[in-house]
Design an enzyme around this catalytic site. Structure first.
Site, PDB file in Angstrom:
ATOM      1  N   SER A  63      10.898 -12.424  -8.708  1.00 22.35           N
ATOM      2  CA  SER A  63      11.882 -12.170  -9.732  1.00 22.35           C
ATOM      3  C   SER A  63      11.691 -12.858 -11.167  1.00 22.35           C
ATOM      4  CB  SER A  63      13.237 -12.157  -9.478  1.00 22.35           C
ATOM      5  OG  SER A  63      13.479 -11.561  -8.073  1.00 22.35           O
ATOM      6  N   ASN A  75      -0.189  -3.129 -10.642  1.00 20.21           N
ATOM      7  CA  ASN A  75       0.156  -2.260  -9.606  1.00 20.21           C
ATOM      8  C   ASN A  75       1.366  -2.141  -8.880  1.00 20.21           C
ATOM      9  OD1 ASN A  75      -0.328  -4.509  -8.518  1.00 20.21           O
ATOM     10  ND2 ASN A  75      -1.957  -4.020  -7.194  1.00 20.21           N
ATOM     11  N   ASP A  81      -4.423  -4.101   2.880  1.00 21.61           N
ATOM     12  CA  ASP A  81      -5.027  -3.405   4.087  1.00 21.61           C
ATOM     13  C   ASP A  81      -5.357  -4.221   4.956  1.00 21.61           C
ATOM     14  OD1 ASP A  81      -4.840  -0.815   2.720  1.00 21.61           O
ATOM     15  OD2 ASP A  81      -6.665  -1.711   1.512  1.00 21.61           O
ATOM     16  N   TYR A  84      -8.747  -5.527   5.084  1.00 22.12           N
ATOM     17  CA  TYR A  84      -9.073  -6.617   4.088  1.00 22.12           C
ATOM     18  C   TYR A  84      -9.115  -7.957   4.744  1.00 22.12           C
ATOM     19  CZ  TYR A  84      -9.430  -8.297  -0.795  1.00 22.12           C
ATOM     20  OH  TYR A  84      -9.921  -8.719  -1.868  1.00 22.12           O
ATOM     21  N   PHE A  92      -6.079 -11.289  -4.696  1.00 19.17           N
ATOM     22  CA  PHE A  92      -5.817 -11.245  -6.228  1.00 19.17           C
ATOM     23  C   PHE A  92      -4.525 -10.688  -6.889  1.00 19.17           C
ATOM     24  CE2 PHE A  92     -10.418 -11.553  -5.555  1.00 19.17           C
ATOM     25  CZ  PHE A  92     -10.838 -12.495  -6.434  1.00 19.17           C
TER      26      PHE A  92
HETATM   27  O1  LIG Z   1      -2.851  -6.285  -5.554  1.00 16.54           O
HETATM   28  C1  LIG Z   1      -3.768  -6.497  -4.823  1.00 16.54           C
HETATM   29  C2  LIG Z   1      -4.117  -5.215  -4.446  1.00 16.54           C
HETATM   30  C3  LIG Z   1      -5.171  -5.200  -3.447  1.00 16.54           C
HETATM   31  N1  LIG Z   1      -5.749  -6.411  -3.243  1.00 16.54           N
HETATM   32  C4  LIG Z   1      -6.969  -6.235  -2.287  1.00 16.54           C
HETATM   33  C5  LIG Z   1      -6.376  -5.976  -0.974  1.00 16.54           C
HETATM   34  C6  LIG Z   1      -6.854  -4.389  -0.630  1.00 16.54           C
HETATM   35  O2  LIG Z   1      -6.995  -4.331   0.751  1.00 16.54           O
HETATM   36  C7  LIG Z   1      -7.982  -4.310  -1.492  1.00 16.54           C
HETATM   37  C8  LIG Z   1      -8.091  -2.614  -1.831  1.00 16.54           C
HETATM   38  O3  LIG Z   1      -6.734  -2.591  -2.413  1.00 16.54           O
HETATM   39  P1  LIG Z   1      -6.489  -0.930  -2.599  1.00 16.54           P
HETATM   40  O4  LIG Z   1      -6.896  -0.122  -1.408  1.00 16.54           O
HETATM   41  O5  LIG Z   1      -5.038  -0.903  -2.821  1.00 16.54           O
HETATM   42  O6  LIG Z   1      -7.312  -0.562  -3.767  1.00 16.54           O
HETATM   43  P2  LIG Z   1      -8.172   0.780  -4.513  1.00 16.54           P
HETATM   44  O7  LIG Z   1      -8.103   0.664  -5.716  1.00 16.54           O
HETATM   45  O8  LIG Z   1      -7.828   1.927  -3.574  1.00 16.54           O
HETATM   46  O9  LIG Z   1      -9.596   0.079  -3.943  1.00 16.54           O
HETATM   47  P3  LIG Z   1     -10.345   0.346  -2.585  1.00 16.54           P
HETATM   48  O10 LIG Z   1     -11.509   1.393  -3.103  1.00 16.54           O
HETATM   49  O11 LIG Z   1     -11.401  -1.001  -2.114  1.00 16.54           O
HETATM   50  O12 LIG Z   1      -9.538   0.552  -1.518  1.00 16.54           O
HETATM   51  O13 LIG Z   1      -7.918  -5.070  -2.696  1.00 16.54           O
HETATM   52  C9  LIG Z   1      -5.309  -7.346  -3.828  1.00 16.54           C
HETATM   53  O14 LIG Z   1      -6.141  -8.438  -3.354  1.00 16.54           O
HETATM   54  N2  LIG Z   1      -4.343  -7.382  -4.651  1.00 16.54           N
END
Ligand SMILES: O=c1ccn([C@H]2C[C@H](O)[C@@H](COP(=O)(O)OP(=O)(O)OP(=O)(O)O)O2)c(=O)[nH]1
Length: 143
Positions: A63, A75, A81, A84, A92
């Site tokens: 907060s 985001n 996931d 991951y 990050f």
């Molecule tokens: O704030 C965040 C969001 C995601 N992640 C890492 C973990 C997550 O499993 C991976 C992928 O995130 P996401 O699937 O939301 O992103 P994407 O833009 O759909 O990328 P991808 O193609 O890698 O799935 O990035 C972070 O470290 N911080």
């Protein structure tokens, strides 16, 4: 429940509950960060985890994050996931600075919790939904 965690830095404190006030766990910044107003940076959180099978993690700002550091998590909520969980899969914090700001190693910038995956959804297209209409977005007023 036990989670395997890897730390990428000796300079950040190990994860712990703060004062036992919440079951959300704070995460710390792993490197010195200097941002100009309007600048975006993926800030390393210095950890990777192998989440328990059937779980994902959600990362949100504290907060006080905006007040203390002048950054927005772009985001809104980070979804970590279950897949991951590799040795290089560092977490990050995607930050947008709304003012010039300095964020220091070990500062607590955000928090996370784990949650079970939702059940597998199957989408069945229909012509008409049987529920009563609610009246649209924002129709219940403000008081
Ligand atoms: O704030 C965040 C969001 C995601 N992640 C890492 C973990 C997550 O499993 C991976 C992928 O995130 P996401 O699937 O939301 O992103 P994407 O833009 O759909 O990328 P991808 O193609 O890698 O799935 O990035 C972070 O470290 N911080």
């Amino acid at each position: 429940m036990e989670i395997k965690i890897k730390y990428f830095s000796e300079r950040i404190e190990r994860l712990r509950y703060i004062d036992g006030k919440s079951d959300w766990v704070d995460l710390r910044v792993a490197e010195e960060v200097s941002l100009k107003k309007g600048e975006f940076r993926l800030i390393p959180l210095g950890i990777a985890m192998q989440l328990p099978a059937g779980y994902e993690a959600h990362v949100v700002p504290r907060s006080s994050t905006f007040k203390n550091f002048g950054v927005l998590q772009v985001n809104s909520m980070g979804v970590i996931d279950e897949s991951y969980g590799g040795d290089d899969d560092q977490w990050f914090f995607p930050a947008l600075a709304v003012r010039d700001t300095e964020i220091h190693v070990n500062d607590r910038i955000c928090q996370f919790r784990i949650t079970e995956h939702q059940p597998r959804l199957v989408f069945r297209e229909v012509e008409k939904l049987e529920g009563e209409n609610r009246g649209g977005f924002g129709s219940t007023g403000i008081q």
